[in-house]
Design a protein around this motif. Structure first.
Motif, PDB file in Angstrom:
ATOM      1  N   ILE A  65      -4.842 -22.549   2.834  1.00 30.61           N
ATOM      2  CA  ILE A  65      -5.293 -21.278   2.245  1.00 30.61           C
ATOM      3  C   ILE A  65      -5.629 -21.504   0.778  1.00 30.61           C
ATOM      4  N   ALA A  66      -6.894 -21.258   0.430  1.00 29.02           N
ATOM      5  CA  ALA A  66      -7.295 -21.358  -0.980  1.00 29.02           C
ATOM      6  C   ALA A  66      -6.784 -20.122  -1.712  1.00 29.02           C
ATOM      7  N   ARG A  67      -6.390 -20.339  -2.961  1.00 34.16           N
ATOM      8  CA  ARG A  67      -5.905 -19.206  -3.748  1.00 34.16           C
ATOM      9  C   ARG A  67      -6.428 -19.290  -5.169  1.00 34.16           C
ATOM     10  N   GLY A  68      -6.987 -18.160  -5.631  1.00 27.57           N
ATOM     11  CA  GLY A  68      -7.430 -18.085  -7.018  1.00 27.57           C
ATOM     12  C   GLY A  68      -6.310 -17.491  -7.843  1.00 27.57           C
ATOM     13  N   ALA A  69      -6.476 -16.210  -8.237  1.00 22.71           N
ATOM     14  CA  ALA A  69      -5.444 -15.572  -9.048  1.00 22.71           C
ATOM     15  C   ALA A  69      -4.533 -14.660  -8.216  1.00 22.71           C
ATOM     16  N   GLY A  70      -4.841 -14.498  -6.933  1.00 23.55           N
ATOM     17  CA  GLY A  70      -4.014 -13.625  -6.096  1.00 23.55           C
ATOM     18  C   GLY A  70      -4.189 -12.149  -6.404  1.00 23.55           C
ATOM     19  N   THR A  71      -5.344 -11.756  -6.959  1.00 22.49           N
ATOM     20  CA  THR A  71      -5.573 -10.327  -7.220  1.00 22.49           C
ATOM     21  C   THR A  71      -6.230  -9.629  -6.030  1.00 22.49           C
ATOM     22  N   GLY A  72      -6.425 -10.374  -4.956  1.00 21.88           N
ATOM     23  CA  GLY A  72      -7.099  -9.829  -3.771  1.00 21.88           C
ATOM     24  C   GLY A  72      -6.429  -8.562  -3.260  1.00 21.88           C
ATOM     25  N   MET A  73      -7.251  -7.662  -2.737  1.00 24.78           N
ATOM     26  CA  MET A  73      -6.718  -6.380  -2.258  1.00 24.78           C
ATOM     27  C   MET A  73      -6.823  -6.251  -0.742  1.00 24.78           C
ATOM     28  N   SER A 131     -12.983  -4.992 -11.746  1.00 24.47           N
ATOM     29  CA  SER A 131     -12.036  -4.443 -12.741  1.00 24.47           C
ATOM     30  C   SER A 131     -10.893  -5.410 -13.006  1.00 24.47           C
ATOM     31  N   SER A 132     -10.728  -6.386 -12.127  1.00 23.01           N
ATOM     32  CA  SER A 132      -9.672  -7.397 -12.285  1.00 23.01           C
ATOM     33  C   SER A 132     -10.153  -8.604 -13.074  1.00 23.01           C
ATOM     34  N   SER A 133     -11.319  -8.517 -13.713  1.00 22.44           N
ATOM     35  CA  SER A 133     -11.968  -9.717 -14.277  1.00 22.44           C
ATOM     36  C   SER A 133     -11.149 -10.443 -15.344  1.00 22.44           C
ATOM     37  N   SER A 136      -8.917 -12.319 -12.354  1.00 21.48           N
ATOM     38  CA  SER A 136      -9.485 -12.894 -11.121  1.00 21.48           C
ATOM     39  C   SER A 136     -10.287 -14.147 -11.439  1.00 21.48           C
ATOM     40  N   THR A 137     -10.484 -14.986 -10.419  1.00 25.52           N
ATOM     41  CA  THR A 137     -11.208 -16.246 -10.638  1.00 25.52           C
ATOM     42  C   THR A 137     -12.591 -16.200  -9.988  1.00 25.52           C
ATOM     43  N   ILE A 138     -13.468 -17.081 -10.467  1.00 19.79           N
ATOM     44  CA  ILE A 138     -14.811 -17.147  -9.887  1.00 19.79           C
ATOM     45  C   ILE A 138     -14.721 -17.576  -8.410  1.00 19.79           C
ATOM     46  N   GLY A 140     -12.330 -16.844  -6.281  1.00 16.51           N
ATOM     47  CA  GLY A 140     -11.954 -15.636  -5.534  1.00 16.51           C
ATOM     48  C   GLY A 140     -13.109 -14.653  -5.468  1.00 16.51           C
ATOM     49  N   ASN A 141     -13.870 -14.537  -6.562  1.00 17.89           N
ATOM     50  CA  ASN A 141     -15.045 -13.637  -6.580  1.00 17.89           C
ATOM     51  C   ASN A 141     -16.079 -14.112  -5.565  1.00 17.89           C
ATOM     52  N   PHE A 142     -16.286 -15.432  -5.523  1.00 16.02           N
ATOM     53  CA  PHE A 142     -17.229 -16.024  -4.568  1.00 16.02           C
ATOM     54  C   PHE A 142     -16.771 -15.706  -3.138  1.00 16.02           C
ATOM     55  N   ALA A 146     -17.382 -10.502  -4.788  1.00 14.71           N
ATOM     56  CA  ALA A 146     -16.871  -9.365  -5.576  1.00 14.71           C
ATOM     57  C   ALA A 146     -17.985  -8.539  -6.219  1.00 14.71           C
ATOM     58  N   GLY A 147     -17.703  -7.262  -6.318  1.00 16.10           N
ATOM     59  CA  GLY A 147     -18.595  -6.337  -7.016  1.00 16.10           C
ATOM     60  C   GLY A 147     -17.939  -5.882  -8.304  1.00 16.10           C
ATOM     61  N   GLY A 148     -18.449  -4.793  -8.863  1.00 14.38           N
ATOM     62  CA  GLY A 148     -17.861  -4.299 -10.099  1.00 14.38           C
ATOM     63  C   GLY A 148     -18.707  -3.182 -10.675  1.00 14.38           C
TER      64      GLY A 148
HETATM   65  C1  LIG Z   1      -6.633  -3.923 -10.567  1.00 10.44           C
HETATM   66  C2  LIG Z   1      -7.626  -4.571  -9.635  1.00 10.44           C
HETATM   67  C3  LIG Z   1      -8.948  -4.195  -9.717  1.00 10.44           C
HETATM   68  C4  LIG Z   1      -9.892  -4.776  -8.859  1.00 10.44           C
HETATM   69  N1  LIG Z   1     -11.188  -4.416  -8.988  1.00 10.44           N
HETATM   70  C5  LIG Z   1     -12.116  -5.007  -8.213  1.00 10.44           C
HETATM   71  C6  LIG Z   1     -13.503  -4.658  -8.362  1.00 10.44           C
HETATM   72  O1  LIG Z   1     -13.884  -3.854  -9.205  1.00 10.44           O
HETATM   73  N2  LIG Z   1     -14.388  -5.295  -7.556  1.00 10.44           N
HETATM   74  C7  LIG Z   1     -13.994  -6.213  -6.623  1.00 10.44           C
HETATM   75  O2  LIG Z   1     -14.861  -6.762  -5.923  1.00 10.44           O
HETATM   76  N3  LIG Z   1     -12.694  -6.529  -6.446  1.00 10.44           N
HETATM   77  C8  LIG Z   1     -11.760  -5.970  -7.219  1.00 10.44           C
HETATM   78  N4  LIG Z   1     -10.437  -6.301  -7.063  1.00 10.44           N
HETATM   79  C9  LIG Z   1     -10.040  -7.252  -5.993  1.00 10.44           C
HETATM   80  C10 LIG Z   1      -9.944  -8.749  -6.427  1.00 10.44           C
HETATM   81  O3  LIG Z   1      -9.702  -8.848  -7.821  1.00 10.44           O
HETATM   82  C11 LIG Z   1     -11.214  -9.505  -6.063  1.00 10.44           C
HETATM   83  O4  LIG Z   1     -11.321  -9.581  -4.651  1.00 10.44           O
HETATM   84  C12 LIG Z   1     -11.279 -10.928  -6.635  1.00 10.44           C
HETATM   85  O5  LIG Z   1     -12.530 -11.483  -6.291  1.00 10.44           O
HETATM   86  C13 LIG Z   1     -10.167 -11.852  -6.114  1.00 10.44           C
HETATM   87  O6  LIG Z   1     -10.137 -12.984  -6.963  1.00 10.44           O
HETATM   88  P1  LIG Z   1      -8.815 -13.903  -7.019  1.00 10.44           P
HETATM   89  O7  LIG Z   1      -9.138 -15.076  -7.879  1.00 10.44           O
HETATM   90  O8  LIG Z   1      -7.648 -13.117  -7.423  1.00 10.44           O
HETATM   91  O9  LIG Z   1      -8.710 -14.369  -5.505  1.00 10.44           O
HETATM   92  P2  LIG Z   1      -7.447 -14.420  -4.539  1.00 10.44           P
HETATM   93  O10 LIG Z   1      -6.844 -13.071  -4.385  1.00 10.44           O
HETATM   94  O11 LIG Z   1      -6.561 -15.524  -4.950  1.00 10.44           O
HETATM   95  O12 LIG Z   1      -8.177 -14.819  -3.182  1.00 10.44           O
HETATM   96  C14 LIG Z   1      -9.095 -13.950  -2.589  1.00 10.44           C
HETATM   97  C15 LIG Z   1      -9.781 -14.672  -1.422  1.00 10.44           C
HETATM   98  O13 LIG Z   1     -10.554 -15.733  -1.932  1.00 10.44           O
HETATM   99  C16 LIG Z   1     -10.232 -16.938  -1.252  1.00 10.44           C
HETATM  100  N5  LIG Z   1     -10.446 -18.026  -2.214  1.00 10.44           N
HETATM  101  C17 LIG Z   1      -9.939 -18.139  -3.464  1.00 10.44           C
HETATM  102  N6  LIG Z   1     -10.382 -19.273  -4.039  1.00 10.44           N
HETATM  103  C18 LIG Z   1     -11.174 -19.882  -3.136  1.00 10.44           C
HETATM  104  C19 LIG Z   1     -11.900 -21.102  -3.127  1.00 10.44           C
HETATM  105  N7  LIG Z   1     -11.913 -21.930  -4.161  1.00 10.44           N
HETATM  106  N8  LIG Z   1     -12.591 -21.435  -2.000  1.00 10.44           N
HETATM  107  C20 LIG Z   1     -12.596 -20.610  -0.933  1.00 10.44           C
HETATM  108  N9  LIG Z   1     -11.915 -19.463  -0.880  1.00 10.44           N
HETATM  109  C21 LIG Z   1     -11.226 -19.095  -1.972  1.00 10.44           C
HETATM  110  C22 LIG Z   1      -8.800 -16.767  -0.818  1.00 10.44           C
HETATM  111  O14 LIG Z   1      -8.472 -17.607   0.264  1.00 10.44           O
HETATM  112  C23 LIG Z   1      -8.799 -15.292  -0.438  1.00 10.44           C
HETATM  113  O15 LIG Z   1      -9.294 -15.125   0.867  1.00 10.44           O
HETATM  114  C24 LIG Z   1      -9.471  -5.746  -7.894  1.00 10.44           C
HETATM  115  C25 LIG Z   1      -8.127  -6.119  -7.828  1.00 10.44           C
HETATM  116  C26 LIG Z   1      -7.212  -5.546  -8.690  1.00 10.44           C
HETATM  117  C27 LIG Z   1      -5.785  -5.982  -8.598  1.00 10.44           C
END
Ligand SMILES: Cc1cc2nc3c(=O)[nH]c(=O)nc-3n(C[C@H](O)[C@H](O)[C@H](O)COP(=O)(O)OP(=O)(O)OC[C@H]3O[C@@H](n4cnc5c(N)ncnc54)[C@H](O)[C@@H]3O)c2cc1C
Length: 459
Positions: A65-73, A131-133, A136-138, A140-142, A146-148
Motif C-alpha cells: 500500500i502506497a502512502r503519501g500524507a494519509g490525509t485521504g478521506m 484544502s489539505s494542500s 497532502s502529497t503530489i 496522493g493527489n495523483f 485531487a480537486g480543489g
Molecule cells: C481537511 C482536508 C481537506 C481536504 N480537501 C480536499 C480537497 O479540497 N480536494 C481533494 O481532492 N481532496 C481533499 N482532501 C482529501 C485528501 O487530502 C486528498 O485525497 C489527497 O490527494 C490525499 O493525499 P495524501 O498524500 O494524503 O494521500 P494518502 O491519503 O496517503 O493516500 C491517498 C491514496 O493515494 C495512494 N497513493 C499515495 N501515494 C501514492 C503513490 N506514490 N503511488 C500510488 N498511489 C499512491 C494511496 O495508496 C491512497 O490510495 C482533503 C482532506 C482533508 C483531511
C-alpha cells in the motif's frame, strides 16, 4: 514474516523500515475510521527501493500500500489486509523545475504546497489546491486525482500530469508520457485517480502555468439558497470565468462564522466566495464589472469586494473554518463529496434537507459550487446505533439522488473503502466488470492496495 523482513533489509538501508507495534499502529489509518494494521512500514527514498519492495511483496503474495500524507478521506491508504506500507514521506524532492518548458519533475512525497511555493518563486503556478494542500502529497493527489478550490477554472490534478514513472505489480519500473513519448501506451494514464491499485508512482512530471498576477475576491450574501445557486448558474453562463466559486449553505455558515471576522448581514441563508484572477488589468476590471452587473441582475443586494489583504483573508478564513466548525458541533460526520451539474445543485441540497428530516439527522452542505462538487456532511453520533445506521442510509439516498441528477458519488475524495459498497449506484455491472479487468491486467495477483474500490475474486 521473518523471511520478508530479511529480504527487506537487503533492499533498504538500516533504520528505514519498521515493524514495531507503535509504527504499525500509527500507519493503520488515514482520516477515516477504517483501520488495518500493516506488517511493516518502509520509508522509501528511491525508485529502486520501491521496485525491490514490490518484488518482495509479489514473491510472498503480500499486500503493498502506497502512502503519501494519509490525509485521504476514503480509506485509500489503509492497509486493510495488512502487508507492506510504502511510506513516501522521505521521497520528497522537487528534482527540477524546467522554467522554459514550465514543467516540474517531482518525487511523490512532495507536499502540494511546497510545489506551489517553489513554482511561485519562478513566477509559475500549480493550480490544483485541495484544502489539505499544506499536508497532502503530489503522489496522493495523483492517486486520487485531487480537486480543489481553483479547479472550476483550472481543472483537477490529471490535467497537469505530463508523464510519470511507476513500479508495476511485478516490481518492474516503467516510464510514460514525456519521460518516454514513443513507447507510452495511451492507457497508462488510467493510473491517475486509480487510488494506488494499478501501480506505484515514483516520479511525476507536472505542468505549471504562468501565475496570474492579479485577482479580486468577493463575498456575496444571499437571503435564499435558491438565489445563491441561481447566481452561480448565471455566472457560469457568462464570461466572468471565476477562478474560485465556493458556496456555504446556512447551517455550515452559522457554524463557521463565529470563527471568522466576517459580519453576516441579517437573514443571510447562503454565501458565495468568488475570486477572479487575470494576467491583465483591463480584463480583470471588465470581468469584475460584469460580475457586479450579474449580482445586481440577480438582486443580490449585499456583497463585498475585498478592499485589503486582511479583508480577503477574512473571507478565506470563513471558508477554511467550515470543516473544523462542523466537527465541533457533532461527534461524527460523513463528508460525502458528491457532484451534480450546477442545474441540479438546488434540487440536491433541498433533497438533503428532506433526508435530514426523514432520518432525524443534521446535514450541512458547502463546497466547490462552480463545478457542482458539494460536500454533504451528515452529522451523527457513532455511539448511537440508530443514528449510525440512519447516517449510512442517508448517505446512500444522497448518492442515488446525485447520480439521478447526472452527477457522481465522489467528486474528489475517491472510492477507497468508504464508497466501494455504493459503486453500483453509479456504474453498471458491465462497467464494474470492465474496471476489474483493468485491475487484473495491471495486478493479476491483487497485491496493489487490495480491496479498495472493489473486491477482486480469483480467476
Ligand atoms: C481537511 C482536508 C481537506 C481536504 N480537501 C480536499 C480537497 O479540497 N480536494 C481533494 O481532492 N481532496 C481533499 N482532501 C482529501 C485528501 O487530502 C486528498 O485525497 C489527497 O490527494 C490525499 O493525499 P495524501 O498524500 O494524503 O494521500 P494518502 O491519503 O496517503 O493516500 C491517498 C491514496 O493515494 C495512494 N497513493 C499515495 N501515494 C501514492 C503513490 N506514490 N503511488 C500510488 N498511489 C499512491 C494511496 O495508496 C491512497 O490510495 C482533503 C482532506 C482533508 C483531511
Amino acid at each position: 514474516m521473518k523471511n520478508v523482513l530479511e529480504e527487506i533489509s537487503a533492499v533498504m538501508k538500516e533504520g528505514s523500515f519498521d515493524d514495531s507495534p507503535e509504527t504499525r499502529y500509527i500507519f493503520r489509518s488515514d482520516t477515516t475510521r477504517f483501520t488495518g494494521t500493516p506488517d511493516v512500514v518502509v520509508n522509501v527514498r528511491t525508485e529502486k527501493e520501491v521496485s525491490g519492495i514490490v518484488k518482495i511483496a509479489a514473491r510472498h503474495g503480500l499486500a503493498v500500500i502506497a502512502r503519501g500524507a494519509g490525509t485521504g478521506m476514503s480509506g485509500g491508504a489503509v492497509p486493510i489486509k495488512g502487508g507492506i506500507v510504502i511510506n513516501f514521506e522521505e521521497m520528497n524532492r522537487i528534482i527540477r523545475i524546467d522554467r522554459r518548458k514550465k514543467i516540474a519533475f517531482v518525487e511523490p512525497g512532495v507536499v502540494t504546497d511546497k510545489l506551489r511555493a517553489e513554482a511561485e518563486k519562478l513566477g509559475l503556478y500549480y493550480p490544483p489546491d485541495p484544502s489539505s494542500s499544506a499536508v497532502s502529497t503530489i503522489g496522493g493527489n495523483f492517486a486520487e486525482n485531487a480537486g480543489g478550490l481553483h479547479c472550476v477554472k483550472y481543472g483537477v490534478t490529471a490535467r497537469y500530469v505530463k508523464g510519470f514513472k511507476f513500479v508495476d505489480a511485478s516490481g518492474t519500473i516503467h516510464e510514460c508520457g514525456i519521460y518516454d513519448e514513443e513507447n507510452t501506451f495511451p492507457g497508462a494514464f488510467v493510473m491517475i485517480g486509480s487510488e494506488g491499485t494499478l501501480g506505484i508512482v515514483t516520479e511525476i512530471a507536472i505542468e505549471l502555468i504562468d501565475k496570474p498576477p492579479l485577482h479580486e475576491t468577493f463575498i456575496t450574501y444571499h437571503t435564499t439558497l435558491l438565489n445563491a445557486i441561481n447566481t452561480v448558474a448565471k455566472i457560469k453562463t457568462t464570461g466572468v470565468d471565476p477562478a474560485v466559486m465556493e458556496l456555504i449553505d446556512k447551517d455550515a455558515l452559522y457554524a463557521a462564522v463565529q470563527y471568522s471576522k466576517v459580519d453576516l448581514p441579517e437573514n443571510t441563508e447562503a454565501v458565495l466566495i468568488i475570486m477572479l484572477d487575470s494576467y491583465l488589468l483591463p480584463d480583470l476590471l471588465e470581468r469584475s464589472i460584469l460580475l457586479e452587473n450579474i449580482l445586481s441582475l440577480m438582486k443580490v443586494k449585499q456583497y463585498r469586494k475585498a478592499e485589503s489583504e486582511d479583508e480577503e483573508k477574512a473571507f478565506w478564513d470563513l471558508r477554511k473554518a467550515v470543516s473544523s466548525a462542523i466537527k465541533r458541533i457533532s461527534n461524527d460526520k460523513l463528508n460525502e463529496d458528491i457532484t451534480v451539474p450546477v442545474s441540479g445543485m438546488y434540487t440536491l441540497i433541498e433533497f438533503t434537507r428532506s433526508v435530514a428530516e426523514k432520518y432525524a439527522l443534521r446535514i450541512v452542505v458547502y463546497g466547490h459550487a462552480g463545478d457542482g462538487n458539494l460536500h454533504v456532511n451528515i452529522l451523527f453520533d457513532r455511539n448511537n446505533a440508530t443514528e449510525l445506521n440512519n447516517a449510512r442510509l442517508a448517505s446512500e439516498e444522497v448518492f442515488k439522488k446525485a447520480v439521478e441528477l447526472g452527477g457522481n458519488i465522489s467528486g474528489e475524495h475517491g472510492i477507497g473503502l468508504a464508497k466501494k459498497n455504493f459503486l453500483s449506484i453509479q456504474y453498471s455491472k458491465n462497467e464494474i466488470a470492465f474496471m476489474k479487468k483493468i485491475k487484473k491486467a495491471f495486478d493479476p495477483d491483487n497485491i496493489l492496495n487490495p480491496d479498495k474500490i472493489f473486491n477482486i475474486t480469483k480467476g
